[in-house]
Write a protein that holds these residues in place. Sequence first.
Motif, PDB file in Angstrom:
ATOM      1  N   ASN A 235      35.545  38.257   9.543  1.00 14.11           N
ATOM      2  CA  ASN A 235      36.205  39.379  10.208  1.00 14.11           C
ATOM      3  C   ASN A 235      37.305  38.889  11.148  1.00 14.11           C
ATOM      4  O   ASN A 235      38.379  39.476  11.224  1.00 14.11           O
ATOM      5  CB  ASN A 235      35.197  40.218  10.980  1.00 14.11           C
ATOM      6  CG  ASN A 235      34.275  41.006  10.065  1.00 14.11           C
ATOM      7  OD1 ASN A 235      34.584  41.222   8.899  1.00 14.11           O
ATOM      8  ND2 ASN A 235      33.139  41.408  10.595  1.00 14.11           N
ATOM      9  N   THR A 236      37.046  37.826  11.864  1.00 16.64           N
ATOM     10  CA  THR A 236      38.041  37.262  12.777  1.00 16.64           C
ATOM     11  C   THR A 236      39.244  36.741  11.999  1.00 16.64           C
ATOM     12  O   THR A 236      40.396  36.955  12.400  1.00 16.64           O
ATOM     13  CB  THR A 236      37.423  36.131  13.616  1.00 16.64           C
ATOM     14  OG1 THR A 236      36.279  36.649  14.319  1.00 16.64           O
ATOM     15  CG2 THR A 236      38.412  35.585  14.626  1.00 16.64           C
ATOM     16  N   PHE A 237      38.986  36.063  10.887  1.00 18.33           N
ATOM     17  CA  PHE A 237      40.068  35.550  10.048  1.00 18.33           C
ATOM     18  C   PHE A 237      40.918  36.690   9.512  1.00 18.33           C
ATOM     19  O   PHE A 237      42.147  36.631   9.533  1.00 18.33           O
ATOM     20  CB  PHE A 237      39.479  34.719   8.899  1.00 18.33           C
ATOM     21  CG  PHE A 237      40.521  34.126   8.009  1.00 18.33           C
ATOM     22  CD1 PHE A 237      41.323  33.084   8.446  1.00 18.33           C
ATOM     23  CD2 PHE A 237      40.712  34.616   6.728  1.00 18.33           C
ATOM     24  CE1 PHE A 237      42.291  32.535   7.617  1.00 18.33           C
ATOM     25  CE2 PHE A 237      41.677  34.076   5.892  1.00 18.33           C
ATOM     26  CZ  PHE A 237      42.471  33.032   6.347  1.00 18.33           C
ATOM     27  N   SER A 238      40.280  37.766   9.050  1.00 16.70           N
ATOM     28  CA  SER A 238      41.015  38.929   8.541  1.00 16.70           C
ATOM     29  C   SER A 238      41.854  39.564   9.635  1.00 16.70           C
ATOM     30  O   SER A 238      42.998  39.973   9.406  1.00 16.70           O
ATOM     31  CB  SER A 238      40.043  39.966   7.976  1.00 16.70           C
ATOM     32  OG  SER A 238      39.337  39.449   6.891  1.00 16.70           O
ATOM     33  N   LEU A 239      41.304  39.668  10.833  1.00 19.76           N
ATOM     34  CA  LEU A 239      42.039  40.231  11.963  1.00 19.76           C
ATOM     35  C   LEU A 239      43.267  39.380  12.295  1.00 19.76           C
ATOM     36  O   LEU A 239      44.360  39.911  12.510  1.00 19.76           O
ATOM     37  CB  LEU A 239      41.131  40.332  13.191  1.00 19.76           C
ATOM     38  CG  LEU A 239      41.794  40.856  14.459  1.00 19.76           C
ATOM     39  CD1 LEU A 239      42.149  42.326  14.301  1.00 19.76           C
ATOM     40  CD2 LEU A 239      40.889  40.645  15.646  1.00 19.76           C
ATOM     41  N   LEU A 240      43.112  38.077  12.326  1.00 18.95           N
ATOM     42  CA  LEU A 240      44.232  37.183  12.638  1.00 18.95           C
ATOM     43  C   LEU A 240      45.318  37.240  11.565  1.00 18.95           C
ATOM     44  O   LEU A 240      46.515  37.253  11.882  1.00 18.95           O
ATOM     45  CB  LEU A 240      43.738  35.752  12.819  1.00 18.95           C
ATOM     46  CG  LEU A 240      42.877  35.509  14.060  1.00 18.95           C
ATOM     47  CD1 LEU A 240      42.339  34.084  14.064  1.00 18.95           C
ATOM     48  CD2 LEU A 240      43.660  35.791  15.323  1.00 18.95           C
ATOM     49  N   ILE A 241      44.927  37.278  10.308  1.00 18.46           N
ATOM     50  CA  ILE A 241      45.903  37.366   9.208  1.00 18.46           C
ATOM     51  C   ILE A 241      46.640  38.700   9.289  1.00 18.46           C
ATOM     52  O   ILE A 241      47.873  38.763   9.151  1.00 18.46           O
ATOM     53  CB  ILE A 241      45.215  37.184   7.838  1.00 18.46           C
ATOM     54  CG1 ILE A 241      44.684  35.768   7.698  1.00 18.46           C
ATOM     55  CG2 ILE A 241      46.166  37.516   6.697  1.00 18.46           C
ATOM     56  CD1 ILE A 241      45.734  34.678   7.725  1.00 18.46           C
ATOM     57  N   GLY A 242      45.924  39.787   9.520  1.00 21.86           N
ATOM     58  CA  GLY A 242      46.545  41.104   9.625  1.00 21.86           C
ATOM     59  C   GLY A 242      47.503  41.194  10.802  1.00 21.86           C
ATOM     60  O   GLY A 242      48.596  41.766  10.682  1.00 21.86           O
ATOM     61  N   THR A 243      47.111  40.634  11.935  1.00 27.15           N
ATOM     62  CA  THR A 243      47.977  40.630  13.111  1.00 27.15           C
ATOM     63  C   THR A 243      49.234  39.813  12.856  1.00 27.15           C
ATOM     64  O   THR A 243      50.345  40.237  13.179  1.00 27.15           O
ATOM     65  CB  THR A 243      47.223  40.068  14.328  1.00 27.15           C
ATOM     66  OG1 THR A 243      46.059  40.863  14.555  1.00 27.15           O
ATOM     67  CG2 THR A 243      48.089  40.077  15.568  1.00 27.15           C
ATOM     68  N   GLY A 244      49.067  38.662  12.257  1.00 23.71           N
ATOM     69  CA  GLY A 244      50.219  37.812  11.943  1.00 23.71           C
ATOM     70  C   GLY A 244      51.178  38.481  10.978  1.00 23.71           C
ATOM     71  O   GLY A 244      52.403  38.445  11.163  1.00 23.71           O
ATOM     72  N   CYS A 245      50.652  39.110   9.952  1.00 24.50           N
ATOM     73  CA  CYS A 245      51.505  39.823   8.995  1.00 24.50           C
ATOM     74  C   CYS A 245      52.210  40.999   9.658  1.00 24.50           C
ATOM     75  O   CYS A 245      53.383  41.259   9.395  1.00 24.50           O
ATOM     76  CB  CYS A 245      50.680  40.307   7.808  1.00 24.50           C
ATOM     77  SG  CYS A 245      50.126  38.991   6.719  1.00 24.50           S
ATOM     78  N   GLY A 246      51.505  41.717  10.519  1.00 28.64           N
ATOM     79  CA  GLY A 246      52.106  42.846  11.223  1.00 28.64           C
ATOM     80  C   GLY A 246      53.240  42.422  12.133  1.00 28.64           C
ATOM     81  O   GLY A 246      54.290  43.072  12.180  1.00 28.64           O
ATOM     82  N   ILE A 247      53.066  41.324  12.841  1.00 32.81           N
ATOM     83  CA  ILE A 247      54.115  40.801  13.718  1.00 32.81           C
ATOM     84  C   ILE A 247      55.327  40.374  12.891  1.00 32.81           C
ATOM     85  O   ILE A 247      56.467  40.680  13.240  1.00 32.81           O
ATOM     86  CB  ILE A 247      53.584  39.631  14.560  1.00 32.81           C
ATOM     87  CG1 ILE A 247      52.574  40.151  15.581  1.00 32.81           C
ATOM     88  CG2 ILE A 247      54.719  38.888  15.258  1.00 32.81           C
ATOM     89  CD1 ILE A 247      51.825  39.064  16.316  1.00 32.81           C
TER      90      ILE A 247
END
Length: 59
Positions: A6-18
């Motif tokens: 879940n943490t990995f998915s959150l970090l990937i999603g945040t990075g892609c969003g930025i």
Amino acid sequence: MGFLQNTFSLLIGTGCGIYIAQNYKVPNIKQLVRDLMGKAKEVEESYKKPGNGKSKDNK
């Protein structure tokens, strides 16, 4: 293992969003909603029935 996934998915999603927000023209949703609400108020005022200036509370 679920916490790491879940943490990995959150970090990937945040990075892609930025990345998307910085490199592409993304609309400002807050301003878009504010504009639409202004237009809705204009339409409401144009179709409002004319009254005698008194509200129901002020008899």
